[in-house]
Design an enzyme around this catalytic site. Structure first.
Site, PDB file in Angstrom:
ATOM      1  CB  ALA A 165      -0.909   0.007   1.218  1.00  0.00           C
ATOM      2  CG  ASP A 197       6.849  -1.537 -11.344  1.00  0.00           C
ATOM      3  OD1 ASP A 197       7.986  -2.046 -11.294  1.00  0.00           O
ATOM      4  OD2 ASP A 197       6.396  -0.823 -10.443  1.00  0.00           O
ATOM      5  CB  THR A 246      14.181   0.969 -19.359  1.00  0.00           C
ATOM      6  OG1 THR A 246      14.682   1.035 -18.018  1.00  0.00           O
ATOM      7  CG2 THR A 246      13.412  -0.340 -19.533  1.00  0.00           C
ATOM      8  CD  GLU A 270       9.306  -3.182  -4.318  1.00  0.00           C
ATOM      9  OE1 GLU A 270       9.583  -1.974  -4.239  1.00  0.00           O
ATOM     10  OE2 GLU A 270       8.164  -3.590  -4.596  1.00  0.00           O
TER      11      GLU A 270
END
Length: 309
Positions: A19, A258, A225, A146
């Site tokens: 969150a 992402d 990227t 993560e």
């Protein structure tokens, strides 16, 4: 042996679900200082959950393997996955509070972030092994850092023969060589590329030089990227290929990486070659930076088909 062509899932994302608790401030507080901020905004986030939502919104048959707490934040994350069309059969509940990122943003857009990994840190190698049927049903498996690195290593060890493995080593941390060797591709931005290369990255090196140096560490392919400059792909079969990014007015780059990685992984699973998949992913990443937030900024497949004026 699971037949590749009837995979239940185009993409299985194994990773984090957080969150994101965001407060706008006039300036970030100094030690011992209290500042007043805006109303608290709570967004579903975490690199794993972001990737899963991004792929599902594009139309991929997507599942998420993650761990959340038995709490309101966990329910928010499950709801956002379902709303996007991702399968939450692999989301484990309990063991710790849902991971949280506490984010303060100043008027210039600079942010300070404190991450409490919570349940993400409890996604164990045992959890990966127990999800064997989910892994076997997936064409491409994508992960990030993560979650505990030993769980990423376990994922590589239990990878089905037919599945393709995609890693975005973010946030940057040491990656075991057996994990690097499974990457097809390893997806990095400039910062992550430099971290992995460490002292071997010369100051004057170009992205093409980084790509060759990264390939030498063992991955089957590499995608770097480059933000507004698009991306560079390399698989050792010739010179690295640069793909452009559409020109857009960036509003908020949160979660763009992402979205890029999720789109890339999905298209590779559909049979695109690396430059073609990266070009598609660059369009997805560019679309996502034109709107605020992470998951709520991700385009649907239909939205991508509309040429921008």
């Amino acid at each position: 042996m699971h037949d590749h062509d009837d995979a239940t899932y185009d993409l299985l994302v194994v990773g984090s679900a957080n969150a994101d608790l965001v407060i706008g401030v006039e300036r970030r507080p100094a030690p011992g200082e209290t500042v007043l901020g805006s109303d608290l905004a709570t967004h579903p986030g975490g690199k794993g959950a972001n990737q899963s939502v991004a792929a599902a919104r594009l139309g991929a048959r997507t599942a998420l393997l993650a761990r959340v707490g038995d709490d309101a934040h966990g329910r928010l994350l499950l709801d956002s996955q379902r709303a996007a069309g991702a399968d939450t059969v692999g989301v484990l509940v309990g063991g710790a509070p849902t991971g949280v990122a506490l984010i303060t943003v100043d008027p210039s857009g600079d942010n300070s972030i404190v991450v409490s990994p919570g349940a993400n840190a409890r996604l164990t190698p045992e959890d990966i092994r127990a999800a064997g049927s989910l892994l076997a049903a997936s064409r491409v498996i994508s992960t990030q850092l993560e979650i505990p690195v030993e769980s990423v290593t376990e994922l590589v060890r239990t990878l089905p023969d037919a599945a393709r493995f995609v890693l975005n080593p973010s946030p940057p941390a040491p990656v075991p060589s057996e994990v690097l060797a499974a990457c097809d591709p390893l997806v990095v931005n400039e910062h992550e590329a430099r971290y992995i290369l460490g002292d071997t990255a010369a100051p004057g090196d170009s992205p093409a030089d980084w790509a060759r140096a990264l390939l030498a560490l063992g991955p089957r392919s590499v995608v770097i990227t480059l933000g507004a400059d698009g991306a560079l792909t390399a698989d050792g079969s010739g010179s690295p290929v640069t793909v452009p990014s559409p020109k857009v007015d960036a509003v908020d780059t949160t979660g763009a990486g992402d979205a890029f990685t999720a789109a890339l992984a999905w298209r590779l699973g559909r049979g695109d070659d690396l430059p073609t998949a990266a070009a598609y992913a660059a369009r997805v990443g560019a679309a996502s930076v034109t709107r605020r937030g992470a998951q709520e900024s991700y385009p649907t497949g239909d939205e991508l088909e509309v040429p921008s004026a």
